[in-house]
Design an enzyme around this catalytic site. Structure first.
Site, mmCIF file in Angstrom:
data_model
loop_
_atom_site.group_PDB
_atom_site.id
_atom_site.type_symbol
_atom_site.label_atom_id
_atom_site.label_comp_id
_atom_site.label_asym_id
_atom_site.label_seq_id
_atom_site.Cartn_x
_atom_site.Cartn_y
_atom_site.Cartn_z
ATOM 1 N N GLY A 87 -7.597 -14.817 -7.529
ATOM 2 C CA GLY A 87 -8.127 -14.359 -6.237
ATOM 3 C C GLY A 87 -7.214 -14.670 -5.065
ATOM 4 N N ALA A 88 -5.934 -15.009 -5.353
ATOM 5 C CA ALA A 88 -5.015 -15.338 -4.265
ATOM 6 C C ALA A 88 -4.101 -14.159 -3.941
ATOM 7 C CB ALA A 88 -4.176 -16.556 -4.650
ATOM 8 N N ASP A 112 1.792 -4.012 -9.609
ATOM 9 C CA ASP A 112 1.593 -5.342 -10.188
ATOM 10 C C ASP A 112 1.989 -5.372 -11.667
ATOM 11 O OD1 ASP A 112 0.540 -5.651 -7.696
ATOM 12 O OD2 ASP A 112 -1.547 -5.706 -8.349
ATOM 13 N N SER A 126 -4.765 -10.499 -12.359
ATOM 14 C CA SER A 126 -5.269 -9.528 -13.336
ATOM 15 C C SER A 126 -4.120 -8.837 -14.067
ATOM 16 C CB SER A 126 -6.215 -8.523 -12.686
ATOM 17 O OG SER A 126 -5.590 -7.871 -11.617
ATOM 18 N N TYR A 171 -10.258 -1.129 -0.498
ATOM 19 C CA TYR A 171 -8.976 -0.675 -1.062
ATOM 20 C C TYR A 171 -9.058 0.821 -1.386
ATOM 21 C CZ TYR A 171 -4.901 -0.558 -4.190
ATOM 22 O OH TYR A 171 -3.708 -0.248 -4.802
ATOM 23 N N SER A 204 -1.794 -11.255 -8.193
ATOM 24 C CA SER A 204 -1.838 -10.428 -9.397
ATOM 25 C C SER A 204 -2.238 -11.151 -10.663
ATOM 26 C CB SER A 204 -0.441 -9.866 -9.636
ATOM 27 O OG SER A 204 -0.416 -8.549 -9.404
ATOM 28 N N HIS A 230 0.832 -1.207 0.000
ATOM 29 C CA HIS A 230 0.000 0.000 0.000
ATOM 30 C C HIS A 230 0.870 1.263 0.000
ATOM 31 C CE1 HIS A 230 -3.966 -1.865 0.220
ATOM 32 N NE2 HIS A 230 -3.349 -2.834 0.874
ATOM 33 N N THR A 231 2.013 1.139 -0.623
ATOM 34 C CA THR A 231 2.887 2.314 -0.772
ATOM 35 C C THR A 231 2.884 2.811 -2.214
ATOM 36 O OG1 THR A 231 4.734 0.817 -1.107
ATOM 37 C CG2 THR A 231 4.469 1.702 1.110
ATOM 38 N N ASP A 232 2.499 1.945 -3.170
ATOM 39 C CA ASP A 232 2.657 2.357 -4.585
ATOM 40 C C ASP A 232 1.804 3.578 -4.928
ATOM 41 O OD1 ASP A 232 0.274 0.841 -4.651
ATOM 42 O OD2 ASP A 232 0.838 -0.324 -6.428
HETATM 43 C C1 GLA Z 1 -2.839 -4.525 -4.937
HETATM 44 C C2 GLA Z 1 -2.723 -3.397 -5.950
HETATM 45 C C3 GLA Z 1 -1.320 -2.799 -5.950
HETATM 46 C C4 GLA Z 1 -0.859 -2.452 -4.531
HETATM 47 C C5 GLA Z 1 -1.132 -3.614 -3.575
HETATM 48 C C6 GLA Z 1 -0.843 -3.240 -2.141
HETATM 49 O O1 GLA Z 1 -2.058 -5.594 -5.325
HETATM 50 O O2 GLA Z 1 -3.025 -3.863 -7.246
HETATM 51 O O3 GLA Z 1 -1.284 -1.673 -6.795
HETATM 52 O O4 GLA Z 1 -1.459 -1.267 -4.094
HETATM 53 O O5 GLA Z 1 -2.467 -4.067 -3.661
HETATM 54 O O6 GLA Z 1 0.509 -2.999 -1.966
#
Ligand code: GLA
Length: 386
Positions: free
Chosen positions: A119-120, A174, A125, A226, A123, A32-34
């Site tokens: 859903g795990a 991601d 998607s 989110y 990434s 949650h830093t991006d």
């Molecule tokens: C998901 C989002 C990313 C990132 C993470 C948390 O994976 O797609 O962009 O924010 O959560 O770090």
């Protein structure tokens, strides 16, 4: 013949022009830093999404998955926020974003096959976006897989597809991991400048395994939680008079928190983001110096911060992390967006079976769905396969 080529022939009755692959990811640290212009440290996984594709003469996109379901068919000029529905929006969104950016992209038939668990929180998607983006880049001669600079452009377009067409307000980690990672390395991505440093990730030399624990607890970024965290970070930055929380140096954290004392939500969210960015720096340093015990401790602090300050963990993730550490892991944390999904643990090779057993029993005790495990290796980014 690969499963995806076979599927393409069966569904579309022709040969694909090629097959492209793009990986899922595990973020080592920097959660949650991006979207706060911060730092992240993901690796790409060997688990991939494959796209077999063939150009069409009209502006139609047809999509079919080996996982089943109907063929999605959509005219490219009809692609819009929320359209098409379902997973097809990630693929359609990529073609939309390329066209919006002025690239000459036409219709495609695409078959999809994936080994990235859905859903795990790994990434799936972004892996799908990356595979379709790679196919479109090669088939329409865009050259966007050429080097890290062009891949940066492609990653930004994949993120735009996800934000605008799939309507998920995610940051760019991601898509960057899928397109910019190299084998044997994590990428240290500066989400403000877009700069990437390749950091060797060779934990097996230290007798360690990066164990991924898929909690099977449902993970979705679409339920507002989110977006809600992201909005709180933006409000905190505004109150502090900075463009983003990245602008609060770790050394000024106490001052910033003092100003947010009246609002516990903004206080805790800020505390997480600023300390997490510092933990990414510390992790890179510890990796470079071969101090893996320190990396483990940083993983665990990250988890506590995500659990207590950012409030994005869940019981299944906490039980996996606590149990892994009690069974001998050097450290563990949730990875990805949270609210379910996967955890990672840094485990001495010889303890892997006992860590897995301990987590199985803890899950049984809590009556959680049986978790899945795999050992993560740092693999390369999207490319043409066939
Ligand atoms: C998901 C989002 C990313 C990132 C993470 C948390 O994976 O797609 O962009 O924010 O959560 O770090």
């Amino acid at each position: 013949m690969s499963a995806v080529t076979d599927h393409f022939r069966t569904v579309f009755g022709e040969e694909p022009e090629g097959v492209w692959e793009s990986p899922g990811r595990v973020n080592l640290i920097g959660e949650h830093t991006d979207y706060n212009d911060g730092l992240v440290l993901p690796i790409a996984l060997p688990q991939r999404t494959y796209a077999a594709a063939r150009r069409r003469a009209d502006g139609i996109l047809r999509l079919s998955s080996t996982a089943g379901g109907d063929v999605t068919e959509i005219a490219l000029h009809d692609v819009a926020p929320g359209v098409p529905e379902g997973w097809g929006r990630y693929a359609a969104g990529v073609l939309w974003a390329l066209r919006e950016a002025g690239y000459l992209v036409g219709g495609l038939d695409v078959a999809i096959d994936s080994t990235v668990p859905i859903g795990a929180g790994l990434s799936s998607s972004a892996a799908l976006e990356g595979a379709v983006a790679a196919a479109a880049s090669d088939l329409f001669g865009l050259g966007l897989l050429a080097d890290d600079e062009t891949r940066t452009t492609l990653a930004a377009l994949c993120q735009k597809a996800e934000n605008v067409i799939a309507q998920a307000p995610t940051g760019g980690m991601d898509q960057s991991a899928s397109l910019r990672c190299t084998a044997g390395h994590a990428i240290l991505l500066d989400c403000r400048s877009g700069h990437v440093s390749q950091i060797p990730f060779e934990i097996e030399r230290h007798g360690l395994v990066l164990l991924v624990i898929d909690t099977r607890a449902e993970h979705t970024l679409g339920d507002g939680q989110y977006g809600n965290r992201r909005a709180a970070c933006e409000r905190a930055a505004k109150e502090l008079g900075v463009a983003s929380l990245r602008d609060i140096p770790y050394s000024h954290l106490a001052d910033a928190l003092h100003k947010l004392e009246h609002d516990p939500e903004l206080f805790t969210r800020t505390q997480h983001v600023v300390t997490e960015i510092q933990r990414v720096r510390d992790t890179v340093e510890a990796l470079e110096q071969g101090e893996l015990a320190e990396v483990g401790l940083l993983f665990t602090s990250s988890h506590l911060s995500l659990r207590d300050d950012f409030d994005v963990s869940c019981e299944e993730l906490d039980v996996a992390v606590d149990t892994a550490i009690a069974a001998g892991a050097l450290g563990a944390r949730m990875t990805g967006g949270g609210f379910g999904g996967s955890a990672i643990a840094l485990v001495p090779e010889r303890l892997v079976p006992s860590v897995e057993m301990a987590i199985y029993s803890a899950y049984e005790h809590h009556k959680f769905t049986k978790p899945l495990f795999f050992r993560a290796a740092a693999a390369g980014g999207a490319r043409r396969t066939e």
